[in-house]
Scaffold this active site. Structure first.
Site, short mmCIF file in Angstrom:
data_model
loop_
_atom_site.label_atom_id
_atom_site.label_comp_id
_atom_site.label_asym_id
_atom_site.label_seq_id
_atom_site.Cartn_x
_atom_site.Cartn_y
_atom_site.Cartn_z
N LYS A 289 -72.36 -69.58 60.25
CA LYS A 289 -73.52 -69.06 60.98
C LYS A 289 -74.77 -69.12 60.10
O LYS A 289 -75.83 -69.55 60.54
CB LYS A 289 -73.25 -67.61 61.43
CG LYS A 289 -72.25 -67.53 62.58
CD LYS A 289 -71.75 -66.10 62.82
CE LYS A 289 -70.68 -66.08 63.91
NZ LYS A 289 -70.05 -64.78 64.10
N GLN B 236 -70.33 -58.60 61.81
CA GLN B 236 -69.11 -59.40 61.99
C GLN B 236 -67.89 -58.50 62.18
O GLN B 236 -67.66 -57.57 61.42
CB GLN B 236 -68.92 -60.31 60.76
CG GLN B 236 -67.78 -61.30 60.85
CD GLN B 236 -67.99 -62.34 61.95
OE1 GLN B 236 -69.07 -62.87 62.14
NE2 GLN B 236 -66.93 -62.61 62.71
N ASP C 13 -75.42 -60.94 69.54
CA ASP C 13 -74.03 -61.17 69.98
C ASP C 13 -73.87 -60.81 71.45
O ASP C 13 -72.91 -61.20 72.09
CB ASP C 13 -73.07 -60.29 69.14
CG ASP C 13 -72.24 -61.11 68.16
OD1 ASP C 13 -72.18 -62.34 68.32
OD2 ASP C 13 -71.65 -60.50 67.24
#
Ligand code: NAP
Length: 282
Positions: free
Chosen positions: A53, A97, A120
């Site tokens: 990412k 995460q 997200d």
């Protein structure tokens, strides 16, 4: 009939180059899109995802900050970091995460992220925006699946779509996005007695289960669009999806491979969301 391959790598390249151009234009106006990624603990899979990412951000002109913390970080300490990033004008997207260590409540942490920075798309507020058809940040994997389906050039409106899986991060938002695009949507899950009855009628099938060979050739309508979200290992340890790719490609009209389908699109849509967040924040 052999299905046309939906190439997630090529589509990603195209979308990422558009992101790069828009990010450069925004940077020229003094606002470089910024993504902060927080990792707590040393889960090896997370380390790979996060590295990819951050690398993708750097390659396309986005500013990114990686904050790594020891697994012993407390929940209040993590919430304080999220609050600081919420207030940081150089950061437009925040990603925590998963998985987090057991002593930290993931829902509490996701809820603490400013909705405008929830790249997200996992927060209850972002899910509510999607549910209500309001603009907002969409979860990256189903958002990427929509782009893959759209890339076939086939109309979604009026089609019958079957989503296998109902997780909050993939299956449910996928179903809502298809509904928003005017498909007639059926959602299947582990308590669906006869999966094939549904999938055989589907013009579009999205498999998001996490079990290989969930979708076999006899379960697919000839000419259907098949999107394989699954990430599994076969007996030889090789990455494979939920779809029996070799056999299903002889029946379907379009199909995504694993690897090279949904996977690269997930990171691409994270870049798109970060850019969108940067463009829309005051
Ligand atoms: P998840 O939270 O475990 O959800 C799996 C879903 O599949 C559940 O809704 C479950 O039903 C359903 N299911 C299980 N067995 C089934 C069966 N026999 N028939 C029909 N449905 C069944 O998984 P997830 O997070 O949604 O992820 C799904 C897969 O996608 C995993 O392989 C994951 O690694 C992969 N993934 C890939 C990407 C990517 O970027 N490529 C991103 C995210 C996820 P119940 O709800 O009834 O339990």
């Amino acid at each position: 009939m052999t299905a046309q391959l939906i190439d997630g790598v090529a589509l990603s390249r195209q979308i990422r180059s558009e992101v790069g151009a828009r990010a450069a234009a925004l940077a020229g106006r003094g606002r470089t899109p910024g993504l902060a990624v927080i990792v707590v603990g040393d889960d090896p899979a997370s380390a790979v995802y996060v590295r990819n990412k951050v690398k993708a951000c750097h390659e396309h002109g986005l500013h990114s900050v990686l904050e790594k913390y020891d697994a012993a970080l407390s929940e209040p300490e993590l919430l304080a970091r999220v609050a600081a990033l919420n207030a940081d004008p150089a950061i437009h997207g925040i990603l925590v995460q998963m998985p987090l260590p057991r002593h930290i409540d993931p829902q509490k942490v996701i809820a603490a992220i400013d909705t405008r920075k929830d790249v997200d798309g996992f927060s209850v507020l972002s899910a509510g925006e999607l549910m209500s058809g309001l603009p907002g940040l969409r979860p990256c994997t189903p958002y990427g699946c929509m782009k893959l389906i759209e890339s076939t050039g086939q109309a979604i409106k009026g089609k019958h779509a079957v989503v296998i899986g109902r997780s909050n991060t993939v299956g449910k938002p996928m179903a809502l996005l298809l509904l928003q695009a005017h498909a007639t949507v059926t959602v299947c899950h582990s308590a669906t007695p006869d999966l094939a009855v549904h999938t055989r009628q589907a013009d579009i099938v999205v498999a998001a289960v996490g079990r290989r060979n969930t979708l076999t050739a006899g379960m697919v309508k000839p000419g259907a669009i098949v999107i394989d979200v699954g990430m599994n290992r076969n007996d030889a340890g090789k990455l494979c999806g939920d779809v029996d790719f070799g056999a299903v490609r002889e029946v379907a009209g379009w199909i995504t491979p694993v690897p090279g389908g949904v996977g690269p699109m997930t990171i691409t849509m994270l870049l798109v969301n970060t850019l969108q967040a940067a463009e829309s924040q005051p």
